[in-house]
Motif scaffolding. Structure first.
Motif, mmCIF file in Angstrom:
data_model
loop_
_atom_site.group_PDB
_atom_site.id
_atom_site.type_symbol
_atom_site.label_atom_id
_atom_site.label_comp_id
_atom_site.label_asym_id
_atom_site.label_seq_id
_atom_site.Cartn_x
_atom_site.Cartn_y
_atom_site.Cartn_z
ATOM 1 N N TYR A 239 -14.349 -8.199 -29.982
ATOM 2 C CA TYR A 239 -14.097 -8.834 -28.695
ATOM 3 C C TYR A 239 -12.619 -9.048 -28.449
ATOM 4 C CZ TYR A 239 -14.738 -12.447 -32.194
ATOM 5 O OH TYR A 239 -14.687 -13.167 -33.347
ATOM 6 N N VAL A 240 -11.801 -8.922 -29.471
ATOM 7 C CA VAL A 240 -10.368 -9.148 -29.268
ATOM 8 C C VAL A 240 -9.706 -7.887 -28.712
ATOM 9 C CG1 VAL A 240 -8.257 -9.875 -30.365
ATOM 10 C CG2 VAL A 240 -10.405 -10.780 -31.138
ATOM 11 N N LEU A 283 -2.927 -12.296 -30.297
ATOM 12 C CA LEU A 283 -3.899 -13.250 -30.831
ATOM 13 C C LEU A 283 -3.814 -13.286 -32.346
ATOM 14 C CD1 LEU A 283 -6.889 -14.630 -29.690
ATOM 15 C CD2 LEU A 283 -7.478 -13.224 -31.610
ATOM 16 N N THR A 287 -2.742 -16.697 -34.592
ATOM 17 C CA THR A 287 -3.629 -17.311 -35.574
ATOM 18 C C THR A 287 -3.123 -17.101 -36.990
ATOM 19 O OG1 THR A 287 -4.962 -15.322 -35.434
ATOM 20 C CG2 THR A 287 -5.694 -17.189 -34.165
ATOM 21 N N PHE A 298 1.634 -20.185 -32.030
ATOM 22 C CA PHE A 298 0.288 -20.096 -31.479
ATOM 23 C C PHE A 298 0.302 -20.302 -29.970
ATOM 24 C CE2 PHE A 298 -3.646 -22.468 -30.387
ATOM 25 C CZ PHE A 298 -4.581 -21.498 -30.668
ATOM 26 N N PHE A 299 1.055 -21.299 -29.513
ATOM 27 C CA PHE A 299 1.086 -21.584 -28.078
ATOM 28 C C PHE A 299 1.850 -20.518 -27.319
ATOM 29 C CE2 PHE A 299 0.327 -25.907 -29.776
ATOM 30 C CZ PHE A 299 -0.906 -26.083 -29.180
ATOM 31 N N PHE A 302 -0.449 -17.405 -27.162
ATOM 32 C CA PHE A 302 -1.559 -17.542 -26.224
ATOM 33 C C PHE A 302 -1.069 -17.562 -24.792
ATOM 34 C CE2 PHE A 302 -5.940 -18.168 -27.628
ATOM 35 C CZ PHE A 302 -5.773 -17.845 -28.938
ATOM 36 N N ASP A 303 0.123 -18.056 -24.583
ATOM 37 C CA ASP A 303 0.695 -18.047 -23.239
ATOM 38 C C ASP A 303 0.869 -16.612 -22.757
ATOM 39 O OD1 ASP A 303 1.877 -19.004 -20.940
ATOM 40 O OD2 ASP A 303 3.886 -18.816 -21.799
ATOM 41 N N ARG A 305 -0.610 -13.991 -24.017
ATOM 42 C CA ARG A 305 -1.912 -13.342 -23.992
ATOM 43 C C ARG A 305 -2.635 -13.648 -22.678
ATOM 44 N NH1 ARG A 305 -6.894 -15.080 -25.630
ATOM 45 N NH2 ARG A 305 -8.344 -13.382 -26.027
ATOM 46 N N GLU A 306 -2.489 -14.872 -22.195
ATOM 47 C CA GLU A 306 -3.124 -15.222 -20.924
ATOM 48 C C GLU A 306 -2.600 -14.364 -19.783
ATOM 49 O OE1 GLU A 306 -5.569 -17.204 -20.222
ATOM 50 O OE2 GLU A 306 -5.833 -18.198 -22.149
ATOM 51 N N LYS A 307 -1.310 -14.011 -19.855
ATOM 52 C CA LYS A 307 -0.745 -13.176 -18.792
ATOM 53 C C LYS A 307 -1.395 -11.803 -18.799
ATOM 54 C CE LYS A 307 3.599 -15.594 -18.959
ATOM 55 N NZ LYS A 307 4.820 -15.642 -19.756
ATOM 56 N N ARG A 319 -12.612 -11.743 -19.025
ATOM 57 C CA ARG A 319 -11.447 -12.171 -19.799
ATOM 58 C C ARG A 319 -11.458 -11.606 -21.208
ATOM 59 N NH1 ARG A 319 -8.475 -16.734 -19.355
ATOM 60 N NH2 ARG A 319 -9.010 -17.260 -21.487
ATOM 61 N N LEU A 320 -12.626 -11.310 -21.722
ATOM 62 C CA LEU A 320 -12.682 -11.039 -23.156
ATOM 63 C C LEU A 320 -13.521 -9.812 -23.492
ATOM 64 C CD1 LEU A 320 -11.525 -12.647 -25.514
ATOM 65 C CD2 LEU A 320 -13.729 -13.700 -25.771
#
Lengths: 535, 222
Positions: A239-240, A283, A287, A298-299, A302-303, A305-307, A319-320
């Protein structure tokens, strides 16, 4: 190799194949020869890619795929295990020749009840050890309704009653060593992996992953669903990095049907896959560093990655667990606003990559925790069939996008980074460089996406009779599918050769001698996705 | 008129207590419970525990953009002893069920369960007639407070589920306030067909006919 095979083993059947199909030749040898054949492949520098079992009415067909990194040279060797009344079908084990065979054979024993003679540790791999079924046999028609609750309660009871766990060796009081369970609920096992560690103080003597805590009967589902209904499963395997798994399935069926996706669809596929590869590595990075104790990256990861997810969501609506590709193209075209968003993302992410290097790569704590740790030599990596960034970190220049070119990858300009140390730090560096390479592909593609259709229109619902193997490069390594089609609407057998499965099997080779906290770092550096391993 | 200060035995007399409304004037514990519930609802500590795809969305929920900390929900605890919400995020394979059950039993009360995604709710896309590998919904084994649909649900959906759970807790209307390892029928709000689910403690009791002199095993104190 061909000449050797024909002259010394004299296979029952031998067929030269079109090199375009990825398989050079195919041979059926007697089961008494299979160890000899495997040994010869090993001496000539081939490695074992996968072992698949196909259940026919009178026998099990065991299909070995051997491969040689470099230009794609895949060979397929088959042997038969006859079903006899009252006794289990058997075949000789080749796990002492190829270490990769160990898990493949255990899986075959688990799913088909096929006994491999001479296997050092033949027990169930994915299902619980007390399970009585061999689900992938054609004679297995499924369990009655409500058996899930019954079965679960039985397992809870067994778990409670058998509280003293049966460990591999009997411990005496004079020994200082002990066993430790890592997982299945542990924040650093990235899901539900369990590792049975054998420790002396804090020093690891030995360790063995225990799989199956996320087994979702997907290979059985493939056999009862039609080809189109298999699509959602591929997004949920890894899923990644779901796009690459979509790609693998699309590539396989298109090859089998003899069709090719439209140019626009090809370009969009590669664009989406590479963006997804970046998000997958992000991701992983977040992790992995979280496991090492660094919370801030991590933050950041993920920031970013959200883009990427925002961009892919414009195209797919998800999304996934993307389910975007179709045979011959895509489900639908990308919206207009997607390409400008990608164009804006590229320079922004380049800047962020520099930040990552400043934040992490040159960090002395990080370097001293990862340098020289969990070394996997080139020979070990090949012996275990490791692929992807883990293999490239061990010094093998292998990338299926280069070696077994598919789609429009040959027309694109990108590098395949390699390192030679094979330690945790190299695996980190390889992935960092891969993000740059993927970004390079994205920035090339975004300028030249051709206009046109993204679907081929109506296609037949079945795949022509035959056997097909195809492999693509996912974010974690070579993802191969072996399909046996009998010409009907659903696959007769579809075996997935998933990258993390083979990569994780080399794990027990990396950990002896390191500290307990280093096990976490090594496990993180392999980049596993559990549902893809357990299927 | 009897004076309770001078005659403290009156507190033990039910007839007297019934005349006093709502409580005999000292502390109204209902309001304390309300305050406690409000505190509980606003500082939920979830268990760091992911099963499959939904776990990634749970992680995304805890990360920069969605920031579950805004709802007092961001302190993920790896140990069940410190957690009070279990988010069952992903497919439950049968091999995993004993582990989930153990984790649930190890969490201190009051505890709450969120079934995140289709798999934890009812088996999701891996459910088919005759399936052999998964458990079709976690509510067959442990009680669930909130279900979140989706495959996987977006982090927004997770937040909506959390807000729903907080609403339930603040209203004092939750089924998650039962002692560990003893889900009694009266406390169990699940449908009747799921009530055959047995708790771990039941297995630990020595079998009646088999072992005649077996001493009763020490029950772990809840």
């Amino acid at each position: 190799m061909k000449a050797w095979l024909v002259s010394s083993v004299k296979p029952d059947e031998f067929a030269e194949k079109d090199p375009k199909s990825g398989v050079l030749f195919e041979a059926l040898v007697g089961r008494e020869h299979i160890r000899e054949v495997a040994r010869e492949f090993r001496t000539q520098g081939w490695f074992l890619e996968s072992i698949s079992i196909v259940d026919f009415a009178e026998c099990f067909e065991i299909v070995y795929h051997f491969n040689k990194w470099g230009v794609a040279r895949r060979a397929c060797v088959k042997t038969l295990a006859l079903k006899a009344e009252g006794e289990a079908a058997s075949a000789p084990s080749i796990s002492d020749v190829f270490r990769a065979a160990n898990w493949h054979e255990r899986e075959a024993y688990d799913m088909f009840g096929l006994v491999f003679e001479g296997h050092p540790n033949l027990k169930r791999l994915l299902l619980p050890e007390t399970s009585k079924i061999h689900p992938l046999r054609k004679s297995f028609k499924g369990e009655p309704k409500g058996s899930d609750v019954e079965d679960s309660l039985r397992l809870i009871q067994e778990d409670t009653e058998g509280f003293e766990v049966r460990y591999p060796s009997q411990l005496t009081k004079s020994q200082k060593d002990y066993y430790l369970n890592l997982g299945p609920q542990h924040p650093s096992t990235h899901g539900v992996l369990r590792v049975l560690l054998h420790l002396d103080g804090e020093r690891v003597l030995d360790g063995e992953p225990v799989l199956g805590y996320s087994h979702r009967n997907q290979e059985k589902m493939f056999e009862i669903q039609n080809y189109l209904a298999c699509w959602p499963q591929f997004g949920r395997l890894d899923y990644v990095g779901a796009m690459a798994f979509n790609f693998g399935y699309a590539h396989l069926i298109e090859k089998a049907m003899g069709i090719e996706a439209t140019p626009r669809a090809q370009a969009i596929r590669v664009l989406a896959t590479e963006l997804n590869r970046i998000s997958s590595h992000l991701l992983w990075m977040g992790t992995f560093l979280l496991d090492l104790g660094a919370f801030t990256p991590f933050f950041y990861c993920f920031d970013d990655r959200e883009k990427i997810i925002d961009i892919l969501e414009m195209a797919t609506g998800e999304r996934l667990t993307y389910d975007y590709f179709r045979f011959g193209g895509l489900d639908h075209d990308i919206p207009e606003e997607m390409l400008p968003a990608v164009k804006a993302f590229v320079p922004e992410f380049k800047k962020r990559l520099k930040d990552y290097h400043k934040l992490v790569t040159k960090n002395p704590i990080f370097i001293s925790r990862t340098r020289g740790l969990g070394v996997l030599t080139k020979d070990q990596a090949l012996n275990y069939g490791v692929s992807g960034p883990c293999l490239r970190a061990s010094g093998v220049r292998q990338d299926l996008r280069r070696d077994e070119p598919y789609s429009i990858y040959p027309t694109l300009d990108f590098d395949v980074p390699t390192m030679t140390d094979g330690d945790v730090w190299s695996r980190y560096t390889i992935r960092m460089r891969e993000m740059e390479e993927s970004l390079k592909i994205v920035s090339q593609l975004v300028e030249k996406i051709p206009a046109g259709d993204v679907t081929l229109g109506k296609l037949p619902k079945n795949v022509p009779k035959g056997e097909y193997y195809s492999a693509v490069e996912s974010a974690r390594g070579a993802f191969g599918i072996y399909l046996v089609s009998d010409g009907t609407l659903n696959p007769y057998r579809m075996k997935l050769r998933t990258p993390s499965f083979c990569n994780l099997s080399a794990f027990s080779e990396m950990i002896p001698g390191c500290l307990l906290s280093d096990v976490i770092a090594i496990l993180g550096s392999i980049d596993i996705v559990l549902p893809e391993i357990d299927r | 008129m009897a004076d309770p200060i001078k005659e403290p035995q009156l507190y033990k007399n039910p007839a007297y207590l019934q005349t006093q409304s709502p409580a005999p004037g000292i502390v109204n514990l209902f309001h304390v419970e309300d305050v406690l519930n409000m505190a509980r609802a606003n500082s939920l500590w979830p268990l760091t525990f992911g099963l499959a795809c939904c776990a990634i969305e749970m992680m995304a929920g805890g990360a920069a953009r969605y920031d579950l900390d805004r709802f007092g929900f961001g302190v993920f605890r790896p140990s069940p002893r410190q957690a009070d919400v279990m988010i069952v995020s992903g497919t439950i394979s049968r091999k995993m069920v004993p582990c989930i059950k153990t984790l649930y039993d190890q969490m201190p009360s009051p505890k709450y369960v969120i079934a995140m995604g289709g798999c934890a709710t009812a088996g999701g896309p891996f459910k088919f007639p005759g399936q052999y590998g998964i458990l079709e919904g976690i509510d067959k084994i442990i009680p669930v407070n909130v279900y979140i649909p989706g495959c996987p649900p977006r982090p927004e959906a997770l937040i909506a589920g959390i807000l729903e759970l907080q609403k339930q807790i603040k209203a004092g209307n939750v089924q998650g306030v039962m002692s560990p390892a003893a889900v009694n029928d009266s406390q169990d709000a699940r449908p009747a067909e799921y009530k055959n689910a047995v708790s771990r403690a039941d297995f630990r009791k020595p079998a009646a006919p088999a072992a005649p002199a077996a001493p009763a095993s020490a029950e772990p104190k809840a």
